[in-house]
Design a protein around this motif. Structure first.
Motif, PDB file in Angstrom:
ATOM      1  N   ALA A 131       0.833  -1.210   0.000  1.00 19.71           N
ATOM      2  CA  ALA A 131       0.000   0.000   0.000  1.00 19.71           C
ATOM      3  C   ALA A 131       0.863   1.255   0.000  1.00 19.71           C
ATOM      4  O   ALA A 131       0.577   2.223  -0.722  1.00 19.71           O
ATOM      5  N   ILE A 132       1.941   1.226   0.784  1.00 20.64           N
ATOM      6  CA  ILE A 132       2.856   2.379   0.801  1.00 20.64           C
ATOM      7  C   ILE A 132       3.469   2.586  -0.579  1.00 20.64           C
ATOM      8  O   ILE A 132       3.531   3.719  -1.075  1.00 20.64           O
ATOM      9  N   GLY A 133       3.906   1.504  -1.202  1.00 25.52           N
ATOM     10  CA  GLY A 133       4.480   1.612  -2.548  1.00 25.52           C
ATOM     11  C   GLY A 133       3.494   2.158  -3.561  1.00 25.52           C
ATOM     12  O   GLY A 133       3.839   2.988  -4.409  1.00 25.52           O
ATOM     13  N   SER A 134       2.240   1.718  -3.465  1.00 24.42           N
ATOM     14  CA  SER A 134       1.206   2.205  -4.385  1.00 24.42           C
ATOM     15  C   SER A 134       0.939   3.688  -4.179  1.00 24.42           C
ATOM     16  O   SER A 134       0.824   4.450  -5.145  1.00 24.42           O
ATOM     17  N   ILE A 135       0.850   4.103  -2.929  1.00 27.14           N
ATOM     18  CA  ILE A 135       0.606   5.523  -2.634  1.00 27.14           C
ATOM     19  C   ILE A 135       1.766   6.378  -3.145  1.00 27.14           C
ATOM     20  O   ILE A 135       1.544   7.440  -3.744  1.00 27.14           O
ATOM     21  N   MET A 136       2.982   5.919  -2.913  1.00 28.23           N
ATOM     22  CA  MET A 136       4.146   6.686  -3.377  1.00 28.23           C
ATOM     23  C   MET A 136       4.179   6.771  -4.907  1.00 28.23           C
ATOM     24  O   MET A 136       4.536   7.811  -5.461  1.00 28.23           O
ATOM     25  N   THR A 137       3.798   5.704  -5.587  1.00 25.91           N
ATOM     26  CA  THR A 137       3.751   5.723  -7.054  1.00 25.91           C
ATOM     27  C   THR A 137       2.719   6.726  -7.550  1.00 25.91           C
ATOM     28  O   THR A 137       2.970   7.475  -8.508  1.00 25.91           O
ATOM     29  N   VAL A 138       1.562   6.764  -6.904  1.00 21.20           N
ATOM     30  CA  VAL A 138       0.517   7.727  -7.293  1.00 21.20           C
ATOM     31  C   VAL A 138       1.004   9.154  -7.059  1.00 21.20           C
ATOM     32  O   VAL A 138       0.817  10.037  -7.917  1.00 21.20           O
ATOM     33  N   LEU A 139       1.646   9.405  -5.907  1.00 19.85           N
ATOM     34  CA  LEU A 139       2.150  10.755  -5.628  1.00 19.85           C
ATOM     35  C   LEU A 139       3.211  11.177  -6.649  1.00 19.85           C
ATOM     36  O   LEU A 139       3.225  12.334  -7.090  1.00 19.85           O
ATOM     37  N   ALA A 140       4.068  10.244  -7.040  1.00 17.98           N
ATOM     38  CA  ALA A 140       5.076  10.571  -8.052  1.00 17.98           C
ATOM     39  C   ALA A 140       4.414  10.833  -9.407  1.00 17.98           C
ATOM     40  O   ALA A 140       4.820  11.738 -10.140  1.00 17.98           O
ATOM     41  N   ALA A 141       3.394  10.062  -9.738  1.00 21.22           N
ATOM     42  CA  ALA A 141       2.707  10.249 -11.018  1.00 21.22           C
ATOM     43  C   ALA A 141       1.947  11.567 -11.063  1.00 21.22           C
ATOM     44  O   ALA A 141       1.791  12.163 -12.133  1.00 21.22           O
ATOM     45  N   LEU A 142       1.490  12.034  -9.913  1.00 21.39           N
ATOM     46  CA  LEU A 142       0.775  13.312  -9.851  1.00 21.39           C
ATOM     47  C   LEU A 142       1.722  14.508  -9.772  1.00 21.39           C
ATOM     48  O   LEU A 142       1.275  15.643  -9.638  1.00 21.39           O
ATOM     49  N   ASN A 143       3.024  14.254  -9.838  1.00 17.43           N
ATOM     50  CA  ASN A 143       4.050  15.309  -9.785  1.00 17.43           C
ATOM     51  C   ASN A 143       3.955  16.146  -8.514  1.00 17.43           C
ATOM     52  O   ASN A 143       4.076  17.371  -8.550  1.00 17.43           O
ATOM     53  N   VAL A 144       3.753  15.473  -7.386  1.00 16.26           N
ATOM     54  CA  VAL A 144       3.743  16.164  -6.101  1.00 16.26           C
ATOM     55  C   VAL A 144       5.149  16.714  -5.859  1.00 16.26           C
ATOM     56  O   VAL A 144       6.141  15.999  -6.052  1.00 16.26           O
ATOM     57  N   PRO A 145       5.259  17.982  -5.479  1.00 18.96           N
ATOM     58  CA  PRO A 145       6.589  18.563  -5.275  1.00 18.96           C
ATOM     59  C   PRO A 145       7.403  17.765  -4.244  1.00 18.96           C
ATOM     60  O   PRO A 145       6.908  17.410  -3.183  1.00 18.96           O
ATOM     61  N   GLY A 146       8.652  17.490  -4.612  1.00 17.42           N
ATOM     62  CA  GLY A 146       9.560  16.776  -3.722  1.00 17.42           C
ATOM     63  C   GLY A 146       9.505  15.270  -3.854  1.00 17.42           C
ATOM     64  O   GLY A 146      10.289  14.575  -3.232  1.00 17.42           O
TER      65      GLY A 146
END
Length: 115
Positions: free
Chosen positions: A14-29
């Motif tokens: 779940a953590i990996g999936s959330i991090m992938t979504v945040l990276a795909a959404l171009n969240v700063p940092g």
């Protein structure tokens, strides 16, 4: 050992999936490299915390993943520092963690019985 009533592998996924979504959404940092480093660090922490019996090598993996994480954000950590931290963790486990749980057994040569 479960986390919030779930297996650790499910939490790590779940953590990996959330991090992938945040990276795909171009969240700063959080780019793809940062997402991978954060996931690796959190996964190594969860695995080290939930594995029984305690395995000191898992805690050296936490250090390595932590160094990779801070390197992803621009901090330069020399290899010697990483090695020294890992060595200190292993020494700490030898002194305080693993070794006190082991009781010595007498060898056959030191048997004091009479013949």
């Amino acid at each position: 050992m479960k986390i919030l009533g779930r297996e650790p592998a499910l939490v790590i996924g779940a953590i990996g999936s959330i991090m992938t979504v945040l990276a795909a959404l171009n969240v700063p940092g959080i780019d793809a490299g940062a997402a991978a480093a954060i996931t690796a660090f959190l996964a190594s922490c969860i695995i080290a915390a939930t594995t029984r019996p305690v395995a000191p090598a898992l805690f050296t993996a936490v250090i390595s993943a932590g160094v990779a994480l801070v390197a992803e954000y621009g901090m330069n950590v020399p290899d010697a520092v990483t090695g020294a931290l890992s060595g200190a963790v292993l020494a700490g486990f030898a002194l305080f963690g693993i070794r006190p749980q082991v009781s010595p057994t007498p060898s056959p040569e030191t048997n004091t019985g009479t013949i």
